[in-house]
Design a protein around this motif. Sequence first.
Motif, mmCIF file in Angstrom:
data_model
loop_
_atom_site.group_PDB
_atom_site.id
_atom_site.type_symbol
_atom_site.label_atom_id
_atom_site.label_comp_id
_atom_site.label_asym_id
_atom_site.label_seq_id
_atom_site.Cartn_x
_atom_site.Cartn_y
_atom_site.Cartn_z
ATOM 1 N N LEU A 1 0.675 -1.224 0.006
ATOM 2 C CA LEU A 1 -0.011 -0.148 0.197
ATOM 3 C C LEU A 1 0.972 1.050 -0.033
ATOM 4 C CD1 LEU A 1 -2.982 -0.820 2.429
ATOM 5 C CD2 LEU A 1 -2.956 -1.051 -0.169
ATOM 6 N N PRO B 1 -13.170 -19.646 -3.466
ATOM 7 C CA PRO B 1 -13.846 -19.157 -4.626
ATOM 8 C C PRO B 1 -12.829 -18.426 -5.621
ATOM 9 C CG PRO B 1 -15.136 -18.750 -2.732
ATOM 10 C CD PRO B 1 -14.007 -19.071 -2.078
ATOM 11 N N ALA B 2 -12.902 -18.319 -6.713
ATOM 12 C CA ALA B 2 -11.975 -17.598 -7.753
ATOM 13 C C ALA B 2 -12.573 -15.997 -7.823
ATOM 14 C CB ALA B 2 -11.684 -18.322 -8.996
ATOM 15 N N PRO B 3 -11.701 -15.168 -8.044
ATOM 16 C CA PRO B 3 -12.141 -13.763 -8.459
ATOM 17 C C PRO B 3 -12.587 -13.811 -10.095
ATOM 18 C CG PRO B 3 -9.753 -13.602 -8.278
ATOM 19 C CD PRO B 3 -10.264 -15.093 -7.929
ATOM 20 N N THR C 1 -9.366 -15.722 -0.730
ATOM 21 C CA THR C 1 -10.510 -14.914 -1.122
ATOM 22 C C THR C 1 -11.496 -15.053 -0.090
ATOM 23 O OG1 THR C 1 -10.997 -16.783 -2.377
ATOM 24 C CG2 THR C 1 -9.932 -15.008 -3.547
ATOM 25 N N LYS C 2 -11.449 -15.939 0.721
ATOM 26 C CA LYS C 2 -12.374 -16.422 1.773
ATOM 27 C C LYS C 2 -12.061 -16.729 2.830
ATOM 28 C CE LYS C 2 -16.762 -19.292 1.850
ATOM 29 N NZ LYS C 2 -17.723 -18.295 1.907
ATOM 30 N N ARG C 3 -12.597 -16.292 4.074
ATOM 31 C CA ARG C 3 -11.762 -16.607 5.457
ATOM 32 C C ARG C 3 -11.540 -18.206 5.701
ATOM 33 N NH1 ARG C 3 -10.544 -13.738 9.407
ATOM 34 N NH2 ARG C 3 -11.886 -11.898 8.797
ATOM 35 N N PHE D 1 -7.891 -8.042 0.253
ATOM 36 C CA PHE D 1 -8.573 -6.615 0.121
ATOM 37 C C PHE D 1 -8.237 -6.296 -1.264
ATOM 38 C CE2 PHE D 1 -5.015 -5.689 3.075
ATOM 39 C CZ PHE D 1 -4.298 -4.804 2.377
ATOM 40 N N TYR D 2 -7.753 -7.021 -1.934
ATOM 41 C CA TYR D 2 -7.460 -6.664 -3.644
ATOM 42 C C TYR D 2 -6.853 -5.414 -3.979
ATOM 43 C CZ TYR D 2 -10.991 -10.291 -3.611
ATOM 44 O OH TYR D 2 -11.568 -11.629 -3.348
ATOM 45 N N CYS D 3 -5.442 -5.699 -3.409
ATOM 46 C CA CYS D 3 -4.567 -4.371 -3.674
ATOM 47 C C CYS D 3 -3.652 -4.893 -4.862
ATOM 48 C CB CYS D 3 -3.773 -3.960 -2.413
ATOM 49 S SG CYS D 3 -2.743 -5.134 -2.037
ATOM 50 N N GLN E 1 -0.937 -6.521 -4.612
ATOM 51 C CA GLN E 1 0.397 -6.521 -4.428
ATOM 52 C C GLN E 1 1.007 -7.471 -3.632
ATOM 53 O OE1 GLN E 1 0.786 -2.914 -2.316
ATOM 54 N NE2 GLN E 1 -0.465 -1.750 -4.081
ATOM 55 N N ASN F 1 -11.245 0.865 -10.599
ATOM 56 C CA ASN F 1 -10.069 0.174 -9.812
ATOM 57 C C ASN F 1 -10.296 -1.334 -10.103
ATOM 58 O OD1 ASN F 1 -8.529 -1.311 -7.752
ATOM 59 N ND2 ASN F 1 -9.241 -0.345 -6.198
ATOM 60 N N GLU F 2 -9.062 -1.692 -10.910
ATOM 61 C CA GLU F 2 -9.007 -3.077 -11.470
ATOM 62 C C GLU F 2 -7.944 -3.934 -10.799
ATOM 63 O OE1 GLU F 2 -9.393 -4.211 -16.061
ATOM 64 O OE2 GLU F 2 -7.737 -3.446 -15.705
ATOM 65 N N ASP F 3 -7.436 -3.309 -9.535
ATOM 66 C CA ASP F 3 -6.146 -4.092 -9.071
ATOM 67 C C ASP F 3 -6.415 -5.724 -8.955
ATOM 68 O OD1 ASP F 3 -4.823 -1.899 -8.892
ATOM 69 O OD2 ASP F 3 -5.134 -1.535 -6.824
#
Lengths: 232, 572
Positions: free
Chosen positions: B55, B173-175, B204-206, B215-217, B219, B345-347
Amino acid sequence: MNRRESLKYLAAGSIASGLLLSGCDWSNPEEVEKSLWKYKYGRTADEAAHDNSILAQRFFTTAELVLITKLAHLILPPNEIGDIEKAEVPELIEFMAKDYTPFQEPLRSGLTALNKRASSAFGSDFLSLKETNQHELLEPIAYPNEVTEELKEQASFFNLMRNLTLTGYYTSEVGIKDLGYQGNQPNVWNGVPDHVLQKHGMSYDESWMPHFLDISRRNDKAEWDENGNLLT
Amino acid sequence: MEIISSKKVYDVIIVGSGAGGGMATKVLSEAGLKVAVVEAGDYFDPANPEQQTQLKWPYESPRRGSNIHRAFGDFDALYGGWNIEGEPYTNVEGTEFDWFRARMLGGRTNHWGRISLRFGPLDFKSKSRDGIGEDWPIGYDDVKPYYDKVDKLIGVFGSKEGIYNEPDGFFLPAPKPRLHELYYKKGAEMAGVKVMPSRLSIVTKRINDERGVCFYCNQCNRSCQVYADFSAGSCLIFPAQKNGGQIDLYTGAMVREVMTDGNGRATGVSYIDKASGKDYELKGKVVVLAASACSSARILLNSKSAVHPEGLGNSSGLIGKYLHDSTGADRMGFVPALMDREIYNEDGVGGMHIYSPWWLDNKNLDFARGYHIEVWGGLGMPSYGFGFNPNDLNRFFGERVGGYGDHLRKDIRKYYGSMVGMSGRGESIARKENYCEIDPEKVDKWGIPVLRFHYTWSDEERKQARHMHDTFEEIIVNMGGIPLGDKPDKESNYGLHKPGRIIHEVGTTRMGSDPKQSVVNEFERLHDVDNVFVVDAGPFVSQADKNPTWTILALSWRTSDFIVDQFKQQNF
């Protein structure tokens, strides 16, 4: 290296020259510290020491830096969002020349050659010229595919200046805002917005949908049956 | 030389803290064994604000994140690289191998691509299939239970596809794909290339209460501060410590050799404390090497004694041999339909949301093994290099290239996000002629003899790279795009990256049932010494076109279970 050591290190070096550009008041210790510790990105102690030693040296003369600043402005004029000084482009070019020394020779000799051309064409250095005359000097070196043999070196200098200027602008706070980049913040990705999909004639395969994340259930702890089917 | 010796005797000394070492630390310590972890690099925790790069903005680095110092740029989490001051290596003339090393707790897992693929049944038995290379002494069924456990412990997203040699697991699950990935999917499927959701170890899931959710950064290469990606420190070693494991962590500790007694059995390791330059010895009943394939080979080759004159466990003479890295070739295309994109936002996650597994049968091709395709592009965060040659693509529209002034803003905006790239990552053939050995002439800054590499590609890899480039061009054209740059030819090895550049080097302590033809047995134990194990990628007989990490983890867990069992039987 901690802050105190680092400050001591800088004090022993040629403090005043290194960060001149940031307009820092070196008699004010708080401001010195703020300026010095602006760069925080998870560096190791060795990396911080290297960065600080670079920041404490100076490569370009004041005259050269003023010319670099002017050129950068001509390459990318200000708009309502930002300009190359807010983007700290001259600071970046000064830093890069010391951090990546192969930049030194082409940048310095390019600036000198530009002034020579200014002098022989208009009898004055580049900075003193009217902007229309400055443009006349840039036109023959600004389009890499249209350059005459004798101006090749000037053109590659200008190319380097353009690259450093643009990368400096677009990696700065104002430049990122200018570009409109929306990321680098916590969020949830739930696919390409529908209207963008439509515009591109794209859609998500129905057969793929069961594989995708239901964002409302991402905090429910994952559990599977013995065949690997997700139950939660 | 003064050597400082500890009185404590550990049950197990683990050398290295990456995927293999991290897993061994967790399994062995949670079984109640007293464990020492010896790591050559610094302590690292991505949750430590002083070490975080996640970040951060490019302007938080005075060089805007360029890669002058860190191999993948200032914000990449990795300490180390292909060149480390004071730690040289050499190449036999006329050959080349670039050796990447991490120097930090968690090793390379802090910055890797999180591509978490199981080897399939065919991958363990390549020789039976095509007569080339060697079969593993174990098969998919031996490893499957451990792959399953790794999936559930660490978390990997993906989709159940039912493809025989791309075994399904316990997936999160996949994004959804990004826009350029949908273009890729369209272009690839037109070319008959299979496309499916990626399989990445990103939560992607707990998955448990200790780790956060992505949280999709984008990085993951910066190592996640909420531990939503897999790194060996944050997902294996820290939890093992919290679970009350008896773990002594030695960082900045460069292992020189494995110590042995008069019978040739291991008694511990000697290491140099990098901060003080002093020599130390640790005593242990079992030594587990997980220093990375070539580093573990180096330690063994440097551990010479009367019983093991050619190096520990080297009666076969095969330590260092059969070194192989993944093949790699890349191409980028310009997709005019993606010009002047609407920006959002396409990170997404770190890395691609979709990919192509190997989709052909090599029986019908002029090379032996396959490759997968990774995809890149999109509306990424600018970093050093962004804006270079801002309007080169003008040439496709008969417009002037270069210039200065406000139009450069429009050019940059116009082409932002219009590029799509592809990377082929494939299986190379493990050959005895590709190896690392001790250079008799050179030592590192602590006086430890260094490695010398001998590595060349063969036609198998070159032909595979040629096929990659044919495929890339076809896909780019199918996407309505224009392939950029020239297609590499024979003189440039069809664009094949130099050996070592894909950082999947494996094979240096080959696994097998015949002690004359291999270094370790199926439980990764040295044939020659019953209390030394290797749990990095050294034991890989072949590396498939799959990234090695998931298999390192599964095998390390399997080996650790075996070690625990041996302790229970009082064999150590």
